[in-house]
Design an enzyme around this catalytic site. Sequence first.
Site, PDB file in Angstrom:
ATOM      1  N   SER A 124       0.830  -1.202   0.000  1.00 42.67           N
ATOM      2  CA  SER A 124       0.000   0.000   0.000  1.00 42.67           C
ATOM      3  C   SER A 124       0.864   1.252   0.000  1.00 42.67           C
ATOM      4  CB  SER A 124      -0.856  -0.023   1.275  1.00 42.67           C
ATOM      5  OG  SER A 124      -1.423   1.233   1.500  1.00 42.67           O
ATOM      6  N   TYR A 148      -1.799  -0.182  10.421  1.00 46.33           N
ATOM      7  CA  TYR A 148      -2.042  -0.884   9.158  1.00 46.33           C
ATOM      8  C   TYR A 148      -0.829  -0.735   8.229  1.00 46.33           C
ATOM      9  CZ  TYR A 148      -3.719  -1.546   4.396  1.00 46.33           C
ATOM     10  OH  TYR A 148      -3.842  -1.943   3.082  1.00 46.33           O
ATOM     11  N   LYS A 152       2.063  -3.565   6.605  1.00 47.23           N
ATOM     12  CA  LYS A 152       2.443  -3.720   5.190  1.00 47.23           C
ATOM     13  C   LYS A 152       3.959  -3.572   5.015  1.00 47.23           C
ATOM     14  CE  LYS A 152      -1.530  -4.583   3.454  1.00 47.23           C
ATOM     15  NZ  LYS A 152      -1.795  -5.894   2.865  1.00 47.23           N
TER      16      LYS A 152
END
Length: 335
Positions: A124, A148, A152
């Site tokens: 991302s 989050y 990643k």
Amino acid sequence: MNILLTGGLGFIGSHTAVVLAEQGHELVLLDNLCNSEMTVLDKLNTITGKNLAFYKGDVRDTALIKEILKTHQIEAVIHFAGLKSVAESGSDPMKYYDNNVAGSIALFEAMKAVDVKKLIFSSSATVYGVPQYLPYDEVHPTCPINTYGRTKLQVEEILQDLANANPDWSIACLRYFNPVGAHESGLIGEMPKGVPNNLMPYVCQVASGSLSHLNVFGDDYDTKDGTGERDYIHVMDLAEGHAAAIAFVSRNAGIEMINLGTGMPYSVYDLINAFEKSASRAIERVVQGRRSGDLPIYYAKADKARVLLGWQASRGLQLMCDSSWKFQALLKGLC
Ligand code: NAD
Ligand code: UDP
């Protein structure tokens, strides 16, 4: 090629399945259905005219994954399975580290055990964090500002180490910008459970009457109209980017981090205006304060994908809104 798609019934996985199936690849889809529905499989079979292999299971189940990889003689894995809510990752970080990081490790262990060495990982743009310059290119420093994003980045780092230790692996970490839109049939699209966090699904639900109005999170940013600007990318362009990445990892060993974006930022108001045309109705909006953790603007430098993958996005904002609305309207029986 025989390809396993983890998270294959999710938003991006399902659209990628359509493109890969149409190219003649043999697909196996795995999903634990924590953020998707079995009905998506029926829709995929309708769109592709195939009977796609599916397993209800979890990427953390190494024994199951090994069995699938062996049984279907899988040559490459596209790892979509993951949790993606920035807000929830802050309130329940262990859930995110377990699912996204431990889940990825379990999958890579299974691949290693049965000698599957081609991998595409759903990363991302959130790995970059506060822009030091824009557009973000792939050498921009990585410093995610939420849990989050850290999950990643951690998986990318694990994969970098894996590639260093195993030069015969072929890995592409695809850093997505803001995927929106839906398949042209309107049969599959983004179906968040509960109240959407993201702009496009929220606007869809305002247009269909499920939500009363859109909250615009800030109109006082230093951007062209004061609202946040993002690099929205049509999910079918993204799906085609994965097909190009499959071809790339088939030809090349090593690891690459690659942005998948359009390079073109649009504001919240740009998106609302385009959506109003698609749906031929007004989108009620109320300006609120800024959402905590939001960046004013970010977008991709998309050159690396063009050079390495021979891929670039071709669908514009209007098509993103048209297809999102078609999916929503069909879902709600409005057309
Ligand atoms: P999604 O939630 O629609 O799809 C993910 C799928 O994975 C879901 O069907 C879910 O049920 C499944 N899943 C989750 N954990 C699993 C597990 N442990 N085992 C098996 N299945 C599991 O999300 P999406 O938008 O399709 O995103 C796909 C990937 O791309 C995710 O890893 C996400 O973090 C990443 N990504 C998404 C965006 C975005 O805005 N949509 C942006 C950047 C990166
Ligand atoms: N946004 C908004 N209202 C919403 C959801 C999002 O104004 O209900 C804005 C948000 O502040 C950002 C842009 O829309 O400027 C895109 O937000 P989204 O959550 O879709 O993507 P992300 O911020 O994760 O890139």
